[in-house]
Write a protein that holds these residues in place. Structure first.
Motif, PDB file in Angstrom:
ATOM      1  N   LEU A 191       2.909  11.083  -1.204  1.00 40.85           N
ATOM      2  CA  LEU A 191       3.422  10.057  -0.290  1.00 40.85           C
ATOM      3  C   LEU A 191       2.572   8.791  -0.351  1.00 40.85           C
ATOM      4  CD1 LEU A 191       4.530  11.932   2.912  1.00 40.85           C
ATOM      5  CD2 LEU A 191       5.902  10.617   1.353  1.00 40.85           C
ATOM      6  N   PHE A 251       8.340   6.542  -9.038  1.00 41.62           N
ATOM      7  CA  PHE A 251       8.969   6.818  -7.744  1.00 41.62           C
ATOM      8  C   PHE A 251       9.642   8.186  -7.743  1.00 41.62           C
ATOM      9  CE2 PHE A 251      12.607   6.764  -4.937  1.00 41.62           C
ATOM     10  CZ  PHE A 251      12.013   6.398  -3.755  1.00 41.62           C
ATOM     11  N   TYR A 252      10.456   8.459  -8.789  1.00 42.71           N
ATOM     12  CA  TYR A 252      11.178   9.733  -8.792  1.00 42.71           C
ATOM     13  C   TYR A 252      10.238  10.903  -8.989  1.00 42.71           C
ATOM     14  CZ  TYR A 252      15.613   7.396  -8.656  1.00 42.71           C
ATOM     15  OH  TYR A 252      16.669   6.640  -8.256  1.00 42.71           O
ATOM     16  N   VAL A 271       8.196   1.866 -12.938  1.00 42.11           N
ATOM     17  CA  VAL A 271       8.037   2.005 -11.493  1.00 42.11           C
ATOM     18  C   VAL A 271       9.007   3.033 -10.945  1.00 42.11           C
ATOM     19  CG1 VAL A 271       8.350   0.800  -9.319  1.00 42.11           C
ATOM     20  CG2 VAL A 271       7.086  -0.281 -11.157  1.00 42.11           C
ATOM     21  N   SER A 272      10.265   3.001 -11.442  1.00 40.67           N
ATOM     22  CA  SER A 272      11.233   3.958 -10.906  1.00 40.67           C
ATOM     23  C   SER A 272      10.909   5.363 -11.391  1.00 40.67           C
ATOM     24  CB  SER A 272      12.650   3.555 -11.298  1.00 40.67           C
ATOM     25  OG  SER A 272      12.787   3.596 -12.695  1.00 40.67           O
ATOM     26  N   MET A 324       0.880  14.796   0.921  1.00 38.46           N
ATOM     27  CA  MET A 324       0.316  13.533   1.411  1.00 38.46           C
ATOM     28  C   MET A 324      -0.104  12.635   0.256  1.00 38.46           C
ATOM     29  SD  MET A 324       0.346  13.674   4.656  1.00 38.46           S
ATOM     30  CE  MET A 324       0.715  14.933   5.830  1.00 38.46           C
ATOM     31  N   SER A 368       8.455  11.489  -5.731  1.00 36.75           N
ATOM     32  CA  SER A 368       9.409  11.984  -4.731  1.00 36.75           C
ATOM     33  C   SER A 368       9.665  13.465  -4.934  1.00 36.75           C
ATOM     34  CB  SER A 368      10.728  11.231  -4.828  1.00 36.75           C
ATOM     35  OG  SER A 368      10.530   9.872  -4.656  1.00 36.75           O
ATOM     36  N   LEU A 405       3.908   2.072  -3.946  1.00 36.82           N
ATOM     37  CA  LEU A 405       5.054   1.504  -4.656  1.00 36.82           C
ATOM     38  C   LEU A 405       5.911   0.660  -3.732  1.00 36.82           C
ATOM     39  CD1 LEU A 405       6.238   4.464  -6.888  1.00 36.82           C
ATOM     40  CD2 LEU A 405       4.987   2.442  -7.556  1.00 36.82           C
ATOM     41  N   LEU A 406       5.947   1.044  -2.433  1.00 43.85           N
ATOM     42  CA  LEU A 406       6.779   0.295  -1.486  1.00 43.85           C
ATOM     43  C   LEU A 406       6.051  -0.927  -0.930  1.00 43.85           C
ATOM     44  CD1 LEU A 406       8.512   3.210   0.386  1.00 43.85           C
ATOM     45  CD2 LEU A 406       9.570   1.524  -1.067  1.00 43.85           C
ATOM     46  N   GLY A 407       4.876  -1.243  -1.453  1.00 43.75           N
ATOM     47  CA  GLY A 407       4.225  -2.488  -1.095  1.00 43.75           C
ATOM     48  C   GLY A 407       3.286  -2.411   0.078  1.00 43.75           C
ATOM     49  N   ALA A 408       2.993  -1.208   0.597  1.00 41.24           N
ATOM     50  CA  ALA A 408       2.100  -1.079   1.741  1.00 41.24           C
ATOM     51  C   ALA A 408       0.726  -0.628   1.251  1.00 41.24           C
ATOM     52  CB  ALA A 408       2.667  -0.091   2.753  1.00 41.24           C
ATOM     53  N   ALA A 426       6.712  15.402  -3.793  1.00 41.48           N
ATOM     54  CA  ALA A 426       6.621  15.480  -2.330  1.00 41.48           C
ATOM     55  C   ALA A 426       7.603  16.498  -1.779  1.00 41.48           C
ATOM     56  CB  ALA A 426       6.896  14.104  -1.722  1.00 41.48           C
ATOM     57  N   LEU A 451       3.868   6.757  -3.064  1.00 41.73           N
ATOM     58  CA  LEU A 451       5.127   6.117  -2.675  1.00 41.73           C
ATOM     59  C   LEU A 451       4.875   4.901  -1.788  1.00 41.73           C
ATOM     60  CD1 LEU A 451       7.523   9.083  -1.985  1.00 41.73           C
ATOM     61  CD2 LEU A 451       7.256   7.694  -4.008  1.00 41.73           C
ATOM     62  N   TYR A 452       3.907   5.002  -0.864  1.00 44.73           N
ATOM     63  CA  TYR A 452       3.577   3.854  -0.005  1.00 44.73           C
ATOM     64  C   TYR A 452       3.094   2.683  -0.852  1.00 44.73           C
ATOM     65  CZ  TYR A 452       3.659   6.962   4.056  1.00 44.73           C
ATOM     66  OH  TYR A 452       4.027   7.842   5.023  1.00 44.73           O
TER      67      TYR A 452
END
Lengths: 100, 176
Positions: free
Chosen positions: B40, B6-7, B2-3, B37, B10, B46-49, B13, B43-44
């Motif tokens: 991103l 994420f990186y 997961v990390s 986009m 990121s 991964l952040l649970g949204a 982006a 990333l959303y």
């Protein structure tokens, strides 16, 4: 495990990049694109904050920001089209009708 | 895993955001923004949204940026280059450095209060978001429909006005 601190740093960096875009570009459309970038940086902050506190309110605010961004783009693009029709260009340095 | 995701996204982006403000042709900058986009959106997720990620994908990458693309291509200003750094002066750089130094303590304070890594559970599922939208956020949700309606009206009014006046002007000329 997601490093939330780095998510906040990323959104700050994206916001600064968008701000720099607003300041250095002269094309109206590029300025609008940079504003979109800044709005998305704000959304990322809201969603990361919602993940930190494990509740939904940050995400709902991000949802409303998206809706407002869509309306803003519609009006902004209409103004850009009107500007191009009246001035023949979208260069912000050439728009001096208001003596700004 | 997961990390790593994420990186990776990121970095993607950040890179595409830099491309957005440095590419001189509007069409290419727009395609870079679409890439931004998309990363991103990951990333959303991964952040649970989850719901917001899908809305972001559909509304931003699918509708807003394609609207931008249509305007750039229809106006024919995609090919016209406007010089990029003609606004830049070195005196601005000194001012920017000064204001950065002024903001440095605030940034350092903010650094100390940043949260550490934590496990994120998906809170923004469709059911949860729908329940919140139609109970706690019902009034703002209805007001956004009004906002979008006003946006559509003003966009049509702004873009249509000139052509209507042009038609009447042409009719006047033909009468003369």
């Amino acid at each position: 495990m997601i490093p939330l601190a780095h998510a906040f740093l990323l959104s700050g960096a994206l916001f600064v990049i968008g701000l720099a875009g607003v300041m250095i570009r002269r094309n109206v459309l590029m300025i609008l694109l940079s504003i979109e970038l800044m709005m998305n940086a704000a959304n990322l902050t809201l969603i990361a904050a919602a993940a930190k506190h494990a509740d939904l309110h940050g995400q709902m605010v991000a949802f409303f920001v998206m809706v407002i961004a869509a309306a803003e783009v519609a009006v902004g693009l209409a103004i850009a089209v009107l500007l191009f029709r009246n001035e023949g260009s979208v260069d912000t340095d050439l728009v001096k009708n208001l003596k700004g | 895993m997961v990390s790593f995701l994420f990186y990776f996204f990121s970095a993607l982006a950040l890179l595409s955001a830099l491309l957005v403000i440095t590419l001189s042709r509007p069409t290419r900058a727009l395609l870079a923004l679409i890439l931004c986009m998309l990363s991103l959106t990951v990333l959303y997720l991964l952040l649970g949204a989850e719901f917001l990620a899908m809305v972001h994908l559909i509304v931003y990458a699918g509708a807003v940026l394609v609207l931008f693309l249509f305007v750039i291509m229809l106006l024919g200003i995609g090919a016209k280059d406007i010089p990029l750094f003609s606004r830049f002066r070195f005196s601005y750089l000194i001012l920017a450095l000064l204001s950065s130094v002024l903001f440095l303590p605030f940034i350092l304070i903010a650094f100390q209060s940043l949260p550490g890594p934590q496990t994120v559970f998906p809170t923004g599922t469709l059911a949860a978001v729908g329940k919140a939208l139609f109970s706690d956020y019902l009034l703002p949700f209805e007001l956004t429909s009004l906002l979008l309606l006003i946006g559509v009206f003003s966009a049509v009014g702004l873009a249509k006005k000139e052509s209507a006046e042009g038609e009447t002007r042409q009719q006047g000329r033909s009468c003369e």
